[in-house]
Design an enzyme around this catalytic site. Structure first.
Site, PDB file in Angstrom:
ATOM      1  CE  LYS A  62      -3.289  -2.819  -0.293  1.00  0.00           C
ATOM      2  NZ  LYS A  62      -4.415  -3.228   0.494  1.00  0.00           N
TER       3      LYS A  62
HETATM    4  C1  LIG Z   1      -5.440  -4.357   0.667  1.00  0.00           C
HETATM    5  C2  LIG Z   1      -6.892  -4.136   0.694  1.00  0.00           C
HETATM    6  C3  LIG Z   1      -7.711  -4.605   1.732  1.00  0.00           C
HETATM    7  C4  LIG Z   1      -7.231  -5.529   2.797  1.00  0.00           C
HETATM    8  O1  LIG Z   1      -6.148  -5.076   3.506  1.00  0.00           O
HETATM    9  P1  LIG Z   1      -5.147  -6.146   4.227  1.00  0.00           P
HETATM   10  O2  LIG Z   1      -4.237  -5.250   5.004  1.00  0.00           O
HETATM   11  O3  LIG Z   1      -4.464  -6.898   3.145  1.00  0.00           O
HETATM   12  O4  LIG Z   1      -5.991  -6.999   5.098  1.00  0.00           O
HETATM   13  C5  LIG Z   1      -9.036  -4.258   1.728  1.00  0.00           C
HETATM   14  N1  LIG Z   1      -9.561  -3.522   0.742  1.00  0.00           N
HETATM   15  C6  LIG Z   1      -8.825  -3.083  -0.291  1.00  0.00           C
HETATM   16  C7  LIG Z   1      -9.466  -2.260  -1.342  1.00  0.00           C
HETATM   17  C8  LIG Z   1      -7.470  -3.393  -0.354  1.00  0.00           C
HETATM   18  O5  LIG Z   1      -6.743  -2.964  -1.401  1.00  0.00           O
END
Ligand SMILES: *Cc1c(COP(=O)(O)O)cnc(C)c1O
Length: 408
Positions: free
Chosen positions: A194
């Site tokens: 992210k």
């Molecule tokens: C990455 C992501 C998640 C989940 O996050 P994690 O930290 O991997 O549990 C949820 N929604 C979206 C849109 C994402 O890109």
């Protein structure tokens, strides 16, 4: 003309080349370790991370948790839904945003998306509503904000809370407000890939005191360490972030605005390269919005590229550009967990509580989902790309487009 450039190594957010983890993170982690306190219930870093993030967004409350999935779970749990209540959401997202709805006994009802953005709209949400709808989840996919004005108006009219999944949309804005603070609750992920990362981690924000308290409790087994005679007030897990992650996260937040600005600058350069390539459409940002480019998603017009994004991605792979054709293999409702209702033992609960229409995933109801996935090519993006990298990716795309158009 064929592609002749020598393959180039593109920075990847899966390791150091594409991440800004450095001295600052090391210093804070050292401080956390030297303090001997690695739990956020006693330490300073997670608290500082929460305060810093809330202030950045101008939100009243922020809480850190163990993942983006946990963040969505906190948000859903805070609403205290009844089993069988419906939550309208998108089928083009991470499963971590959908599973929490089922864990809370609610039914995810999938809205169609705009094929151009793969985002839900007020119109697609409205078509998925029923008298059982109790909440709306919007995902600002790829860091491009949804058209929130109409979605807000719809939710207000119906008195429905909006959860904004901002896992891909740190510091994106719509009409001068940060996403995550437009709706009732905003959720974020600090996963490896992210905008900023603690490896795993999540954040929730809200301006609502009651929901904030419920989310805090949900992260802490519903036990308030601050209460005079605490109890476990309701069903909840330990979703806490550790001080080690908090230390990394605090250092990462100091770099967030710059990282976002860099991603936007690079995206604008990419846009200049690609804007006049026949058959390719650029990311579509709402008029009053700021997109933050978690990824750079382009659309390939099938009339120009009959092979679609899969063939295109193969060409780019030869240039060591690892794109994601179609983004996800299939919409969420085609995944086994939902298609075969694999939940708790053989019970199929909570799907057993659902209206039949809510779990009927007829292709004809999702023209935007299928058209969008058939056209989207997702280009990896991060703030460590150089202008040379962007030029290389752009030239590779232009060459591939020329070649694949010719072949058709
Ligand atoms: C990455 C992501 C998640 C989940 O996050 P994690 O930290 O991997 O549990 C949820 N929604 C979206 C849109 C994402 O890109």
């Amino acid at each position: 003309m064929s592609i002749t450039m020598a393959p180039r190594r593109i920075p990847s957010d899966q390791e150091a080349s594409g991440r800004t983890l450095g001295e600052r993170e090391i210093a804070y982690v050292s401080e956390a370790i030297n303090s001997g306190t690695l739990t956020s219930t006693k330490g300073r870093f997670v608290r500082a991370l929460e305060r810093t993030f809330a202030d950045m967004l101008g939100a009243k409350h922020a809480y850190a948790c163990s993942s983006g999935s946990a963040a969505v779970h906190c948000a859903i749990a805070a609403l205290d839904l009844e089993p069988g209540d419906e939550v309208v959401t998108t089928p083009i997202t991470d499963m971590g945003a959908i599973a929490p709805i089922l864990y809370q006994g609610a039914i995810p009802v999938f809205a169609d998306v705009d094929a151009r953005t793969l985002n839900v709209t007020a119109a697609t949400i409205e078509a998925a509503l029923s008298e059982r709808t109790k909440a709306i989840v919007v995902t600002h996919l790829f860091g491009i904000p949804c058209e929130m004005r109409a979605i807000e108006a719809l939710a207000q009219k119906l008195g429905l809370p909006i959860i904004e999944d901002c896992a891909q949309a740190f510091l994106a804005t719509h009409r001068d407000r940060y996403v995550g603070t437009i709706g009732t609750i905003g959720t974020f992920s600090l996963q490896q890939g992210k905008h900023v990362t603690t490896g795993e981690g999540g954040l929730v924000v809200t301006n609502d005191d009651t929901l904030a308290r419920r989310m805090y409790l949900f992260i802490n087994k519903a036990w308030d360490y601050g209460d005079a005679s605490p109890d476990h007030y309701f069903l909840a897990l330990n979703y806490r972030m550790s001080e080690l992650q908090g230390a990394v996260g605090l250092a990462q937040l100091e770099k967030l605005e710059r990282a976002v600005e860099r991603r936007i600058l690079l995206a604008n350069i990419m846009g200049k390269w690609l804007e006049s390539v026949p058959g390719i459409s650029l990311p579509l940002i709402p008029l009053e919005g700021r997109g933050v480019y978690w990824r750079y998603a382009i659309r390939l017009d099938p009339a120009f590229f009959p092979g679609g994004p899969t063939v295109f991605a193969k060409r780019l792979k030869d240039q060591s550009i690892l794109t994601a054709p179609r983004y996800i293999a299939r919409p969420a409702f085609e995944c086994a967990v939902i298609r075969e209702q694999r939940t708790f033992g053989n019970s199929r609960w909570p799907f057993t509580l659902a209206r039949s229409e809510a779990v009927h995933y007829d292709r004809a109801r999702y023209p935007g989902v299928y058209a969008g996935l058939d056209q989207v090519l997702v280009i990896p993006w991060n703030d460590k790309l150089t202008i040379g990298d962007v030029e290389y990716i752009a030239r590779s795309i232009i060459a591939a487009a020329r070649e694949l158009r010719k072949a058709s």
